[in-house]
Write a protein that holds these residues in place. Structure first.
Motif, PDB file in Angstrom:
ATOM      1  N   ARG A 173       0.825  -1.213   0.000  1.00  0.00           N
ATOM      2  CA  ARG A 173       0.000   0.000   0.000  1.00  0.00           C
ATOM      3  C   ARG A 173       0.862   1.266   0.000  1.00  0.00           C
ATOM      4  O   ARG A 173       0.503   2.270  -0.616  1.00  0.00           O
ATOM      5  CB  ARG A 173      -0.919   0.021   1.216  1.00  0.00           C
ATOM      6  N   SER A 180      -2.446   0.743  -9.564  1.00  0.00           N
ATOM      7  CA  SER A 180      -1.956  -0.622  -9.349  1.00  0.00           C
ATOM      8  C   SER A 180      -1.402  -1.217 -10.636  1.00  0.00           C
ATOM      9  O   SER A 180      -0.449  -1.999 -10.603  1.00  0.00           O
ATOM     10  CB  SER A 180      -3.079  -1.498  -8.794  1.00  0.00           C
ATOM     11  N   LEU A 202      -8.371  -9.463 -11.321  1.00  0.00           N
ATOM     12  CA  LEU A 202      -7.945  -8.119 -10.933  1.00  0.00           C
ATOM     13  C   LEU A 202      -8.238  -7.059 -11.990  1.00  0.00           C
ATOM     14  O   LEU A 202      -7.914  -5.884 -11.785  1.00  0.00           O
ATOM     15  CB  LEU A 202      -6.426  -8.114 -10.651  1.00  0.00           C
ATOM     16  N   SER A 205      -9.749  -3.871 -10.909  1.00  0.00           N
ATOM     17  CA  SER A 205      -9.156  -3.229  -9.731  1.00  0.00           C
ATOM     18  C   SER A 205      -7.895  -2.433 -10.035  1.00  0.00           C
ATOM     19  O   SER A 205      -7.478  -1.611  -9.215  1.00  0.00           O
ATOM     20  CB  SER A 205      -8.811  -4.295  -8.673  1.00  0.00           C
ATOM     21  N   ARG A 208      -7.175   1.484  -9.765  1.00  0.00           N
ATOM     22  CA  ARG A 208      -7.136   2.119  -8.446  1.00  0.00           C
ATOM     23  C   ARG A 208      -5.732   2.019  -7.843  1.00  0.00           C
ATOM     24  O   ARG A 208      -4.939   1.166  -8.201  1.00  0.00           O
ATOM     25  CB  ARG A 208      -8.146   1.453  -7.512  1.00  0.00           C
ATOM     26  N   PRO A 210      -2.952   1.153  -4.892  1.00  0.00           N
ATOM     27  CA  PRO A 210      -2.887   0.043  -3.934  1.00  0.00           C
ATOM     28  C   PRO A 210      -3.561   0.346  -2.599  1.00  0.00           C
ATOM     29  O   PRO A 210      -4.149  -0.548  -1.984  1.00  0.00           O
ATOM     30  CB  PRO A 210      -1.378  -0.182  -3.757  1.00  0.00           C
ATOM     31  N   LEU A 213      -7.342  -0.572  -2.491  1.00  0.00           N
ATOM     32  CA  LEU A 213      -7.769  -1.948  -2.717  1.00  0.00           C
ATOM     33  C   LEU A 213      -8.205  -2.607  -1.417  1.00  0.00           C
ATOM     34  O   LEU A 213      -7.722  -2.279  -0.333  1.00  0.00           O
ATOM     35  CB  LEU A 213      -6.630  -2.762  -3.340  1.00  0.00           C
ATOM     36  N   SER A 214      -9.109  -3.586  -1.536  1.00  0.00           N
ATOM     37  CA  SER A 214      -9.481  -4.413  -0.383  1.00  0.00           C
ATOM     38  C   SER A 214      -8.324  -5.347  -0.045  1.00  0.00           C
ATOM     39  O   SER A 214      -7.358  -5.477  -0.811  1.00  0.00           O
ATOM     40  CB  SER A 214     -10.724  -5.230  -0.706  1.00  0.00           C
ATOM     41  N   GLU A 217      -7.969  -8.028  -2.788  1.00  0.00           N
ATOM     42  CA  GLU A 217      -7.405  -7.471  -4.023  1.00  0.00           C
ATOM     43  C   GLU A 217      -5.918  -7.196  -3.857  1.00  0.00           C
ATOM     44  O   GLU A 217      -5.117  -7.472  -4.757  1.00  0.00           O
ATOM     45  CB  GLU A 217      -8.142  -6.184  -4.391  1.00  0.00           C
ATOM     46  N   LEU A 218      -5.547  -6.666  -2.695  1.00  0.00           N
ATOM     47  CA  LEU A 218      -4.135  -6.381  -2.434  1.00  0.00           C
ATOM     48  C   LEU A 218      -3.316  -7.663  -2.400  1.00  0.00           C
ATOM     49  O   LEU A 218      -2.195  -7.723  -2.920  1.00  0.00           O
ATOM     50  CB  LEU A 218      -4.005  -5.628  -1.110  1.00  0.00           C
TER      51      LEU A 218
END
Length: 603
Positions: A173, A180, A202, A205, A208, A210, A213-214, A217-218
């Protein structure tokens, strides 16, 4: 000859607040031997060669900071690595195999990540000489005559290209402020990033940042970053965390594809289902968390996991647990079926902007564990919050004649106090008396955390405390959202036993959301299955018997399970194997009778 390991937890040790009881009450110290000495930093060290293992210092320490382990079974060889005086040490290393996925299975704190750090070249092994670390040529001489020697020589010379997916993904993050997709492209020197993003779900996602991200997702972004590098060896430390079952299977397929391309792949994972799907061989790591760890001999996956569950490693002639773990193959008991409901609900609907949840009518009975399974973002947590009274449905009703205790998915670390103070604030003095002590506090290992500050607990320690606080409240219904997160496999199985005991012995109703199929299988009596389109609509079934529920769930996944003949645990059939094809033909995705070992291997 018995050897001793003395470990002092410096987080618990407060030498300025005690009377140096460890030194004052040590019998050899009283006769003139310098067993316990205090250094310039004010902290004590214990001379293990002079320690007689009486454990008086352990009992006298007012902060429970000292552990003395008498080890008749300690390996004769030197440790591969020791972090310092009176600190953790690791014995032996796993053996990577080209073209195979080698799994590493064991409790938190027994050296799995340390082993990965050594094999990936991040940490140079010191062979126990922490004050005078050896050169690599001495390390290679230590491993002379073993399969590991050639591998470590390539690590030492820098000839082995290595890619690592770390355990602590939160660092991703903060390492990049752009999108990302830009971050992923910086790691992609193989040209695989676009295919990996698609395989890992992904694609929606990556635009967005990092930090937007949830957790799932991360985690999958970190997997994609590691897998997109061109390397000879790949290391994945707990890649299944934060992901649902669908996403875990996608991650497992990516890992297996790397091995099929002829690479070394090592995998640390606590989800036995994930490990079953991804790995070919396994090492079991045993020992005392935070004290020492020993890497077992390499075993086939089925043999290794069964030996772990049995609690005995034949090749090492070592018992690592007093009693075996056996999965319960029975369905809902007659007593539970006859029990009155403690919670009943009509068809429920709940909507948010862009998302709608519909729940079919159902109930929760006294003495049962109701498992909830399904993909992320289908409304499982929303359903639990509605049952707990934290949210109100748009339509439909929940009828409850009992008090409910709720453990949320995300746990706060803002509490400013010790674990003991948190327990007392929730349960008064009852947490330290029977039956709470023997049925919750000790099985979860919370008794070893009493003097620790809540704000400084690790993820697994915080999760165990949150579970204990939930179960220690005076309630009739306990709702737990993803309680297996950050727990190791031993802790997950202990949790399943605790939930069974609370439900069956005490007549409590329990609702559990989790993505660990083994935990749900072990603990639950009935299932609610969530389907739909993640992030847009969710549909929850009425409670079903475990067999029907798992068949419905696994049919959605396209995955079949069989029962292990030794332990009864659910095992994933290899895709396209004879058993996989047969079970799909007859519609039995989960509850085929236990198969003989090896039947599923033929593709």
């Amino acid at each position: 000859m018995t050897k001793r390991i003395a470990v002092i937890d410096r987080e618990l040790c407060h030498p300025k607040k005690c009377g140096h009881e460890c030194q004052r009450f040590c019998p050899p110290q009283l006769t003139g031997h310098k067993v316990v000495e205090f250094g310039d930093d004010g902290y004590p060290t214990i001379n293990e060669s002079l320690c007689i293992g009486c454990n008086i210092c352990v009992r006298k320490c007012p902060f429970s900071a000292i552990t003395i382990v008498n080890l008749a079974e300690e390996p004769d060889e030197a440790p591969v690595h020791q972090y310092g005086p009176n600190s953790f040490r690791l014995y032996r290393l796993p053996m990577p195999r080209r073209g195979k996925v080698v799994g590493i299975l064991g409790r938190n704190g027994v050296g799995k990540t340390t082993a990965l750090n050594i094999l990936s070249g991040k940490l140079a092994p010191n062979l126990g000489s922490y004050d005078d670390p050896p050169q690599w040529r001495e390390v290679l001489r230590f491993f002379q005559g073993t399969e590991l020697r050639d591998y470590l020589e390539r690590v030492a010379s820098g000839a082995l290209r290595i890619s690592v997916k770390p355990q602590a993904i939160e660092q991703v993050r903060s390492m990049w402020s752009g999108s990302s997709v830009e971050l992923l492209s910086r790691f992609d020197d193989s040209g695989r990033s676009r295919d990996l993003a698609k395989a890992l779900g992904l694609e929606g996602s990556l635009e967005r940042r990092p930090d937007e991200l949830s957790g799932g997702e991360l985690q999958r972004l970190a997997v994609a970053m590691a897998a997109s590098r061109e390397a000879d060896a790949y290391f994945f430390d707990e890649p299944g965390s934060h992901n649902d079952v669908y996403q875990r299977l996608a991650v497992a397929r990516v890992i297996r594809d790397l091995a099929r391309s002829g690479k070394y792949v090592l995998l640390v994972e606590h989800d036995l289902t994930f490990l079953d799907y991804a790995a070919d061989f396994v090492h079991v790591v045993y020992g005392r968390p935070g004290i020492y760890g020993i890497i077992s001999n390499q075993m086939s996956l089925g043999t290794g996991v069964n030996s772990f569950l049995e609690g005995y490693l034949p090749a090492d002639n070592m018992r690592i647990r007093d009693t075996p773990i056996v999965f319960d193959l029975r369905g809902v008991s007659e007593a539970v079926e006859a029990s009155p409901p403690v919670v009943a609900y009509t068809q429920i609907e709940k909507s948010y902007p862009g998302f709608r949840l519909t729940v079919s009518e159902g109930d929760l009975r006294m003495g049962e564990v109701l498992g909830i399974v399904g993909a992320n973002a289908l409304g499982k947590t929303t359903f639990l919050r509605v049952l707990a009274g934290a949210d109100s449905p748009d339509s439909g009703s929940v009828y409850m004649t009992a008090k409910i205790s709720y453990k949320p998915q995300y746990i706060s670390t803002s509490y400013q106090g010790t674990v003991e103070e948190a327990l007392s604030g929730t349960a008064g003095d009852s947490w330290s008396a029977e039956p709470a002590l023997s049925s919750v506090v000790r099985p979860l290992g919370v008794d070893a955390l009493l003097n620790k500050s809540v704000s400084k607990l690790s993820g697994g320690e915080l999760q165990r405390l949150a579970i204990a606080l939930c179960l220690l409240r005076d309630a009739d219904v306990y709702a737990l959202d993803e309680p297996s997160a950050f727990l190791d496999v031993e802790e997950r199985l202990a949790l399943a036993r605790i939930l069974q005991k609370y439900s069956r012995d005490l007549g409590k109703g329990i609702v559990v959301i989790d993505h660990d199929v083994g935990l749900i299988d072990f603990a639950s009596d009935r299932l609610v299955v969530f389907t739909g389109e993640p992030g847009r609509r969710g549909q929850a079934s009425s409670p079903m018997g475990k067999r029907d529920g798992m068949n419905a769930f696994l049919r959605e996944l396209g995955v079949t399970y069989r029962r292990d003949p030794s332990s009864g645990r659910p095992r994933v059939n290899k895709p396209g194997s004879r058993l996989d094809r047969y079970q799909k033909e007859i519609g039995e995705y989960y509850y085929l009778a236990p198969a003989e070992e090896g039947e599923e291997e033929a593709a």
